[in-house]
Design an enzyme around this catalytic site. Structure first.
Site, PDB file in Angstrom:
ATOM      1  N   SER A  30       0.791  -1.033  -0.065  1.00  0.00           N
ATOM      2  CA  SER A  30       0.171   0.224  -0.220  1.00  0.00           C
ATOM      3  C   SER A  30       0.742   1.391   0.196  1.00  0.00           C
ATOM      4  CB  SER A  30      -1.034   0.136   0.990  1.00  0.00           C
ATOM      5  OG  SER A  30      -0.620  -0.292   2.526  1.00  0.00           O
ATOM      6  N   PHE A  44      12.245  14.519  10.317  1.00  0.00           N
ATOM      7  CA  PHE A  44      10.640  13.423  11.175  1.00  0.00           C
ATOM      8  C   PHE A  44      11.010  12.264  12.091  1.00  0.00           C
ATOM      9  CE2 PHE A  44       9.025  13.007   6.597  1.00  0.00           C
ATOM     10  CZ  PHE A  44       8.293  15.142   6.230  1.00  0.00           C
ATOM     11  N   ASP A  88      -1.872  14.917  16.391  1.00  0.00           N
ATOM     12  CA  ASP A  88      -1.201  15.485  17.068  1.00  0.00           C
ATOM     13  C   ASP A  88      -1.618  16.919  16.913  1.00  0.00           C
ATOM     14  OD1 ASP A  88       0.372  13.786  18.511  1.00  0.00           O
ATOM     15  OD2 ASP A  88       1.631  13.461  16.426  1.00  0.00           O
ATOM     16  N   GLU A 148       1.462   5.168   1.262  1.00  0.00           N
ATOM     17  CA  GLU A 148       0.845   6.761   1.862  1.00  0.00           C
ATOM     18  C   GLU A 148       1.117   7.975   0.909  1.00  0.00           C
ATOM     19  OE1 GLU A 148       0.709   6.359   6.041  1.00  0.00           O
ATOM     20  OE2 GLU A 148       1.794   8.585   6.265  1.00  0.00           O
ATOM     21  N   HIS A 165       3.942  -1.179   3.812  1.00  0.00           N
ATOM     22  CA  HIS A 165       2.993   0.188   3.445  1.00  0.00           C
ATOM     23  C   HIS A 165       3.665   1.146   3.570  1.00  0.00           C
ATOM     24  CE1 HIS A 165      -0.320   2.959   3.934  1.00  0.00           C
ATOM     25  NE2 HIS A 165       0.982   3.773   5.054  1.00  0.00           N
TER      26      HIS A 165
END
Ligand code: FAD
Length: 281
Positions: free
Chosen positions: A10, A210, A103, A12, A260
């Site tokens: 998958s 990140f 968040d 994103e 993913h």
């Protein structure tokens, strides 16, 4: 040895902010559709900040004949707003959600009627029954706000027991952390697939930023090598492709239920990793 073609993948994406970004993302998606994803998901800014862009991007993915999944975060939301948004998503034909707490950016008060993702999962199940396949987030290297590693596994198990069908992990570069987490989750009663989230390495500053924010660890040997490349982007890319292809290869060989990719809206690195995995099998 499992074939990558038999391991569901998958992709994103995040909602683009400009018409140029939207156009580039269309091209990215077309390139990645060649790898027959099980679904493509679109992130959702906490507090609903990207809701229109998220829904518009999911709509395009559905119109392209793919399964579009919407991320959905509940921090700051009320039952009434979530109910409304679920109705919009159902009307669009969305069948899969990634249900998150999210968040809030600093400066926003907490507020809202949902405290944890678990509350959102339970609410979606109560409101929509089985209309959605519900994914939740998992943290092999422990969520940064967790009271302890053990409490985090228990919180994860509680969110699955509230009605999640499967989970996607935060990215990691240490497979032991993932396998340990899956074993512990299993011992805590989790019996749904926990799909590893994979972050291609294309930029060292972006990755460091990140990782600091989301609590993913960059192993020392990767961090030092990336630092050693300085701004030599070709070497960073080449090293990143080798490292992340090996990571995926180990995971697939060990029998993970899927992969993913956090594509960062770029087809290049994810597509190249997929091609290399295919060649190795
Ligand atoms: P929760 O599962 O609610 O957990 C949050 C914290 O609370 C954890 O530390 C947990 O241990 C703790 N906790 C949970 N239950 C309890 C309890 N009963 N008592 C005490 N502590 C508890 N963010 C976005 O804004 N938009 C996105 O689209 C997005 N997509 C993501 C996709 C994936 C696959 C992942 C892994 C993360 C994503 N995130 C996204 C980030 C996510 O929103 C943040 O990591 C957020 O801080 C936690 O969300 P959660 O759903 O995991 O929260």
């Amino acid at each position: 040895m499992p074939n990558i073609a038999k391991v569901p993948v998958s992709f994103e994406f995040f909602p683009p902010k400009t018409p140029e970004g939207a156009e580039k993302l269309r091209a990215t998606r077309q390139a990645l559709y060649a790898h027959t994803p099980e679904f493509c998901s679109v992130t959702f800014g906490a507090g609903g900040s990207t809701q229109a862009g998220t829904f518009a991007t999911v709509k395009e993915i559905l119109a392209e004949g793919q399964q579009g999944a919407s991320h959905f975060s509940c921090v700051g939301a009320t039952r009434a707003t979530v109910r409304e948004q679920l109705a919009v998503l159902r009307a669009m034909g969305v069948k899969r959600l990634v249900a998150l707490r999210g968040d809030l950016p600093s400066g926003y008060g907490a507020g809202g009627e949902f405290q944890y993702a678990r509350d959102l999962v339970a609410f979606i199940r109560a409101e929509a029954g089985d209309a959605f396949h519900i994914e939740v987030a998992a943290y092999p290297e422990v969520h940064p706000q967790a009271r302890s590693a053990d409490a985090d596994v228990k919180a994860f198990a509680a969110k699955v027991q509230a009605g999640a069908d499967s989970a996607i992990t935060q990215y990691f570069f240490n497979t032991d952390a993932y396998f340990r987490f899956v074993d512990e989750a299993h011992a805590a009663g989790v019996d749904v697939p926990v799909v590893p989230g994979i972050m291609p390495i294309t930029s060292s500053t972006q990755l460091m930023r990140f990782s600091d924010a989301c609590g993913a660890e960059i192993p020392r040997w990767i961090r030092l090598r990336l630092q050693g490349f300085g701004d030599d982007t070709a070497s960073i890319r080449s090293f990143g492709l080798d490292v992340v292809t090996d990571l995926c290869d180990q995971l697939i060989t060990a029998g993970v239920p899927g992969i993913h990719f956090y594509t960062m809206n770029q087809a290049g690195a994810t597509g190249e990793i997929m091609a290399r995995l295919q060649q190795r099998r």
